[in-house]
Motif scaffolding. Structure first.
Motif, short mmCIF file in Angstrom:
data_model
loop_
_atom_site.label_atom_id
_atom_site.label_comp_id
_atom_site.label_asym_id
_atom_site.label_seq_id
_atom_site.Cartn_x
_atom_site.Cartn_y
_atom_site.Cartn_z
N SER A 136 0.84 -1.20 0.00
CA SER A 136 0.00 0.00 0.00
C SER A 136 0.87 1.25 0.00
CB SER A 136 -0.92 0.00 1.23
OG SER A 136 -0.17 0.19 2.42
N VAL A 137 0.37 2.31 -0.61
CA VAL A 137 1.08 3.58 -0.64
C VAL A 137 1.29 4.09 0.78
CG1 VAL A 137 0.98 5.98 -1.43
CG2 VAL A 137 0.18 4.14 -2.92
N TYR B 232 1.15 3.92 -8.91
CA TYR B 232 0.32 3.04 -8.10
C TYR B 232 -1.04 2.90 -8.77
CZ TYR B 232 -0.01 7.80 -6.07
OH TYR B 232 -0.08 9.16 -5.89
N TYR B 233 -1.87 2.01 -8.26
CA TYR B 233 -3.13 1.70 -8.92
C TYR B 233 -4.23 1.46 -7.89
CZ TYR B 233 -2.22 -3.15 -7.58
OH TYR B 233 -1.98 -4.29 -6.86
N GLN C 128 -4.59 2.50 -13.33
CA GLN C 128 -3.22 2.94 -13.09
C GLN C 128 -3.17 4.46 -13.07
OE1 GLN C 128 -0.72 0.64 -12.66
NE2 GLN C 128 0.80 2.21 -12.17
N GLU D 90 -2.47 0.95 -4.08
CA GLU D 90 -1.41 -0.04 -3.96
C GLU D 90 -0.33 0.17 -5.02
OE1 GLU D 90 -2.63 -4.07 -3.79
OE2 GLU D 90 -3.65 -3.85 -1.85
N MET D 91 0.87 -0.31 -4.69
CA MET D 91 2.01 -0.23 -5.60
C MET D 91 2.48 -1.64 -5.93
SD MET D 91 4.14 2.84 -3.71
CE MET D 91 5.26 3.07 -5.11
N ASP D 92 2.74 -1.87 -7.19
CA ASP D 92 3.32 -3.14 -7.65
C ASP D 92 4.83 -2.93 -7.78
OD1 ASP D 92 4.05 -5.52 -8.74
OD2 ASP D 92 2.83 -5.34 -10.56
#
Length: 235
Positions: A54-55, A106-107, A114, A146-148
């Motif tokens: 998570s960011v 992030y998305y 995105q 969230e970030m991948d």
């Protein structure tokens, strides 16, 4: 004169480096450090990120810590009694994470929308001029996104086992210019981290023909030296 002087103590500049507790590695590892291993000097607990993070947690981690590199794990153990910190995937640096936040990479986990993108040119253009995390503004509504991290993780960083000798670690840091090294067990699960400070705090001492290895502290928050001497071995 140098030979006679070294019999009694280190050189003037070496003494000042030790007094100021500067984490500078000498040319060679301490001669008496053969008993030390990565398991003896590793730092724990290890601050890790999941592959999908998570960011909010990324911002909190960068704000609360000053580490330069963070291991990325595929799974985090839920049992507090487990003696590891997750299955090791790779390593991501602080500068990479800050740039991802700036570029809004992030998305939305619900809609998969995105928000931003980043290119290799972005990393090149900001190299060595990365801003501090305090200067990065993340909107409140973006903290739950969230970030991948998978596309940006170094999948082949240097790692070592707990039984690796101090001398081997020392030579690896000196020859490869490393700042951190992940310590893993036989299942490639993280059990600790070794940094330059972990190596530099072990110094050789000599006095009137006797010598050994001592563990030194570093500066506290007020800038005063913290001396924590521990004689590992001596002759």
């Amino acid at each position: 004169a140098r030979f006679v002087g070294n019999y009694f103590n280190e050189g003037l500049y070496d003494e000042h480096i030790n007094l100021k507790q500067v984490p500078m590695l000498p040319w060679d590892p301490p001669v008496k450090s053969f008993r030390l291993t990565a398991g003896n000097i590793k730092s724990t607990p290890v601050k890790c990120f999941k592959a999908f993070e998570s960011v909010r947690r990324v911002v909190e981690m960068l704000t609360m810590t000053s580490h330069n590199g963070y291991p990325v794990v595929s799974e985090v153990p839920s049992d507090p009694g487990v003696q590891h910190f997750g299955q090791f995937v790779g390593l991501i640096t602080r500068e990479q994470l800050i740039l991802l936040l700036i570029k809004k990479v992030y998305y939305n986990p619900q809609t998969k929308e995105q928000y931003g993108d980043v290119s290799a040119n972005d990393f090149r253009d900001t190299y060595q001029r990365y801003p501090d995390i305090q200067d990065v503004e993340v909107p409140e509504e973006h903290l739950d996104l969230e970030m991948d991290l998978r596309p940006f993780v170094n999948l082949s960083p240097y790692t070592c086992g707990e039984s690796v000798s101090f001398a081997r670690l020392f030579n690896l840091f000196r020859s490869m210019g490393l700042r951190h090294l992940v310590v893993v067990n036989e299942d490639n699960k993280i059990v600790g981290m070794v940094t330059r400070k972990d190596l530099a705090k072990f110094r050789k001492w000599r006095k009137q023909g006797t010598s050994g290895v001592q563990q030194l502290g570093f500066m506290d928050k007020d800038g005063l030296p913290v001396i924590d001497e521990h004689e590992c071995c001596s002759t």
